[in-house]
Design a protein around this motif. Sequence first.
Motif, PDB file in Angstrom:
ATOM      1  N   ALA A  34     -41.587 -52.256  18.686  1.00 32.81           N
ATOM      2  CA  ALA A  34     -40.274 -51.683  18.358  1.00 32.81           C
ATOM      3  C   ALA A  34     -39.144 -52.502  18.965  1.00 32.81           C
ATOM      4  CB  ALA A  34     -40.206 -50.230  18.835  1.00 32.81           C
ATOM      5  N   ARG A  35     -39.307 -52.945  20.201  1.00 31.32           N
ATOM      6  CA  ARG A  35     -38.241 -53.700  20.873  1.00 31.32           C
ATOM      7  C   ARG A  35     -38.071 -55.106  20.304  1.00 31.32           C
ATOM      8  NH1 ARG A  35     -36.016 -52.320  25.494  1.00 31.32           N
ATOM      9  NH2 ARG A  35     -36.107 -54.421  26.382  1.00 31.32           N
ATOM     10  N   SER A  36     -39.025 -55.578  19.515  1.00 33.44           N
ATOM     11  CA  SER A  36     -38.900 -56.899  18.907  1.00 33.44           C
ATOM     12  C   SER A  36     -38.217 -56.845  17.540  1.00 33.44           C
ATOM     13  CB  SER A  36     -40.274 -57.570  18.792  1.00 33.44           C
ATOM     14  OG  SER A  36     -41.051 -56.940  17.796  1.00 33.44           O
ATOM     15  N   LEU A  37     -37.872 -55.634  17.094  1.00 35.36           N
ATOM     16  CA  LEU A  37     -37.278 -55.427  15.770  1.00 35.36           C
ATOM     17  C   LEU A  37     -35.893 -54.802  15.907  1.00 35.36           C
ATOM     18  CD1 LEU A  37     -40.507 -53.987  14.142  1.00 35.36           C
ATOM     19  CD2 LEU A  37     -39.599 -56.302  13.864  1.00 35.36           C
ATOM     20  N   GLU A  38     -35.090 -54.957  14.877  1.00 42.32           N
ATOM     21  CA  GLU A  38     -33.725 -54.420  14.903  1.00 42.32           C
ATOM     22  C   GLU A  38     -33.657 -52.922  14.649  1.00 42.32           C
ATOM     23  OE1 GLU A  38     -31.157 -56.456  12.142  1.00 42.32           O
ATOM     24  OE2 GLU A  38     -32.128 -58.371  12.590  1.00 42.32           O
ATOM     25  N   ASN A  39     -34.309 -52.448  13.605  1.00 43.66           N
ATOM     26  CA  ASN A  39     -34.066 -51.106  13.080  1.00 43.66           C
ATOM     27  C   ASN A  39     -35.159 -50.089  13.353  1.00 43.66           C
ATOM     28  OD1 ASN A  39     -31.591 -51.879  11.878  1.00 43.66           O
ATOM     29  ND2 ASN A  39     -32.755 -52.923  10.282  1.00 43.66           N
ATOM     30  N   VAL A  40     -36.019 -50.348  14.312  1.00 46.89           N
ATOM     31  CA  VAL A  40     -37.114 -49.425  14.594  1.00 46.89           C
ATOM     32  C   VAL A  40     -36.804 -48.666  15.882  1.00 46.89           C
ATOM     33  CG1 VAL A  40     -39.567 -49.249  15.135  1.00 46.89           C
ATOM     34  CG2 VAL A  40     -38.788 -50.861  13.395  1.00 46.89           C
ATOM     35  N   PRO A  41     -36.767 -47.332  15.810  1.00 43.06           N
ATOM     36  CA  PRO A  41     -36.496 -46.554  17.022  1.00 43.06           C
ATOM     37  C   PRO A  41     -37.728 -46.475  17.922  1.00 43.06           C
ATOM     38  CG  PRO A  41     -36.843 -45.088  15.161  1.00 43.06           C
ATOM     39  CD  PRO A  41     -36.892 -46.494  14.617  1.00 43.06           C
ATOM     40  N   HIS A  42     -37.467 -46.235  19.197  1.00 46.44           N
ATOM     41  CA  HIS A  42     -38.555 -45.937  20.132  1.00 46.44           C
ATOM     42  C   HIS A  42     -38.073 -44.847  21.061  1.00 46.44           C
ATOM     43  CE1 HIS A  42     -42.284 -46.519  22.182  1.00 46.44           C
ATOM     44  NE2 HIS A  42     -41.623 -46.386  23.293  1.00 46.44           N
ATOM     45  N   PRO A  43     -38.801 -43.757  21.192  1.00 47.79           N
ATOM     46  CA  PRO A  43     -40.092 -43.499  20.546  1.00 47.79           C
ATOM     47  C   PRO A  43     -39.957 -43.380  19.023  1.00 47.79           C
ATOM     48  CG  PRO A  43     -39.410 -41.621  21.884  1.00 47.79           C
ATOM     49  CD  PRO A  43     -38.388 -42.671  22.075  1.00 47.79           C
ATOM     50  N   TYR A  44     -41.053 -43.683  18.346  1.00 49.42           N
ATOM     51  CA  TYR A  44     -41.074 -43.674  16.882  1.00 49.42           C
ATOM     52  C   TYR A  44     -41.280 -42.232  16.400  1.00 49.42           C
ATOM     53  CZ  TYR A  44     -41.866 -45.582  12.228  1.00 49.42           C
ATOM     54  OH  TYR A  44     -41.747 -45.908  10.905  1.00 49.42           O
ATOM     55  N   PRO A  45     -40.335 -41.697  15.629  1.00 44.11           N
ATOM     56  CA  PRO A  45     -40.403 -40.290  15.219  1.00 44.11           C
ATOM     57  C   PRO A  45     -41.547 -39.985  14.250  1.00 44.11           C
ATOM     58  CG  PRO A  45     -38.178 -41.161  14.934  1.00 44.11           C
ATOM     59  CD  PRO A  45     -39.081 -42.333  15.211  1.00 44.11           C
ATOM     60  N   ARG A 126     -33.739 -63.990  11.050  1.00 39.85           N
ATOM     61  CA  ARG A 126     -33.182 -63.959  12.401  1.00 39.85           C
ATOM     62  C   ARG A 126     -34.182 -63.265  13.305  1.00 39.85           C
ATOM     63  NH1 ARG A 126     -28.174 -60.281  11.003  1.00 39.85           N
ATOM     64  NH2 ARG A 126     -29.203 -58.283  10.788  1.00 39.85           N
ATOM     65  N   VAL A 127     -34.178 -63.708  14.544  1.00 40.81           N
ATOM     66  CA  VAL A 127     -35.067 -63.115  15.539  1.00 40.81           C
ATOM     67  C   VAL A 127     -34.263 -62.829  16.803  1.00 40.81           C
ATOM     68  CG1 VAL A 127     -37.126 -64.267  14.641  1.00 40.81           C
ATOM     69  CG2 VAL A 127     -35.853 -65.310  16.501  1.00 40.81           C
ATOM     70  N   LEU A 128     -34.696 -61.825  17.523  1.00 40.63           N
ATOM     71  CA  LEU A 128     -34.084 -61.539  18.812  1.00 40.63           C
ATOM     72  C   LEU A 128     -34.433 -62.682  19.761  1.00 40.63           C
ATOM     73  CD1 LEU A 128     -34.882 -57.722  19.092  1.00 40.63           C
ATOM     74  CD2 LEU A 128     -33.027 -58.875  17.869  1.00 40.63           C
ATOM     75  N   GLN A 129     -33.457 -63.100  20.571  1.00 41.64           N
ATOM     76  CA  GLN A 129     -33.651 -64.308  21.372  1.00 41.64           C
ATOM     77  C   GLN A 129     -34.769 -64.200  22.400  1.00 41.64           C
ATOM     78  OE1 GLN A 129     -30.062 -66.002  22.982  1.00 41.64           O
ATOM     79  NE2 GLN A 129     -29.162 -66.295  20.962  1.00 41.64           N
ATOM     80  N   GLU A 150     -25.720 -61.718  16.801  1.00 46.26           N
ATOM     81  CA  GLU A 150     -25.876 -60.523  17.612  1.00 46.26           C
ATOM     82  C   GLU A 150     -26.113 -59.349  16.667  1.00 46.26           C
ATOM     83  OE1 GLU A 150     -23.439 -59.599  21.457  1.00 46.26           O
ATOM     84  OE2 GLU A 150     -22.313 -58.860  19.721  1.00 46.26           O
ATOM     85  N   VAL A 151     -27.073 -58.491  17.007  1.00 43.82           N
ATOM     86  CA  VAL A 151     -27.353 -57.291  16.218  1.00 43.82           C
ATOM     87  C   VAL A 151     -27.568 -56.120  17.168  1.00 43.82           C
ATOM     88  CG1 VAL A 151     -28.405 -58.512  14.265  1.00 43.82           C
ATOM     89  CG2 VAL A 151     -29.850 -57.665  16.122  1.00 43.82           C
ATOM     90  N   LEU A 159     -26.667 -53.980  21.926  1.00 44.26           N
ATOM     91  CA  LEU A 159     -26.499 -55.233  21.196  1.00 44.26           C
ATOM     92  C   LEU A 159     -27.424 -56.276  21.796  1.00 44.26           C
ATOM     93  CD1 LEU A 159     -22.628 -55.418  20.751  1.00 44.26           C
ATOM     94  CD2 LEU A 159     -24.344 -55.041  18.971  1.00 44.26           C
ATOM     95  N   VAL A 160     -28.048 -57.064  20.935  1.00 46.14           N
ATOM     96  CA  VAL A 160     -29.013 -58.066  21.372  1.00 46.14           C
ATOM     97  C   VAL A 160     -28.667 -59.386  20.689  1.00 46.14           C
ATOM     98  CG1 VAL A 160     -31.468 -58.658  21.460  1.00 46.14           C
ATOM     99  CG2 VAL A 160     -30.770 -56.263  21.590  1.00 46.14           C
ATOM    100  N   GLU A 161     -28.746 -60.467  21.434  1.00 41.99           N
ATOM    101  CA  GLU A 161     -28.467 -61.793  20.874  1.00 41.99           C
ATOM    102  C   GLU A 161     -29.628 -62.247  19.997  1.00 41.99           C
ATOM    103  OE1 GLU A 161     -27.658 -64.125  24.370  1.00 41.99           O
ATOM    104  OE2 GLU A 161     -25.546 -63.561  24.315  1.00 41.99           O
TER     105      GLU A 161
END
Length: 175
Positions: A34-45, A126-129, A150-151, A159-161
């Motif tokens: 989840a932390r490697s992706l932009e739009n995925v919440p954690h915890p995952y509902p 794009r990937v998180l840095q 940044e997203v 926000l993450v670079e």
Amino acid sequence: MNLTGLKTERLVLRGLEPSDAGPIALYLSDARVARSLENVPHPYPRGLAEDFVARVMSKTSADRHWAIEYGDGREAQLIGLVSLNAASRIGYWLGGPHWETGFATEAVGAVLSELFLEGTDHVTARVLQDNAASAHVLSKLGFAYTGDGEVFSVARNALVETWEYRLERSRWHQG
């Protein structure tokens, strides 16, 4: 785009099916994924994976999604996804147990081959840095770095670079 029959040496890429919701929820519940992706919440509902699969199967969006399946016949299992949005930006993820296997490079390469064969001019990503492994996948596939961005990361609530990439059909070296 052919959502069936994309095959590599070890994988099959296919359209999503209702039975994919369970593995998707399992893998996206992993904080590392989840932390490697932009739009995925954690915890995952609960129920989010079922909603996602139903939306994809209803074809109400211009986005395209491929289930990455590993194994043969009845033993095949979903291990991740490749997605392409309407702006030709590709994204992908694998469940944690399948990291560092070369599966991401293999799956994304198969989708790129199909896209370029069909006439797509370019694909961006794009990937998180802090996701060097994903950046390595793009580099291996020939993507050129185009700059920083940044997203907002839903899982991180911050926000993450990012690193931005682009691949032109004329520079595609596989397939």
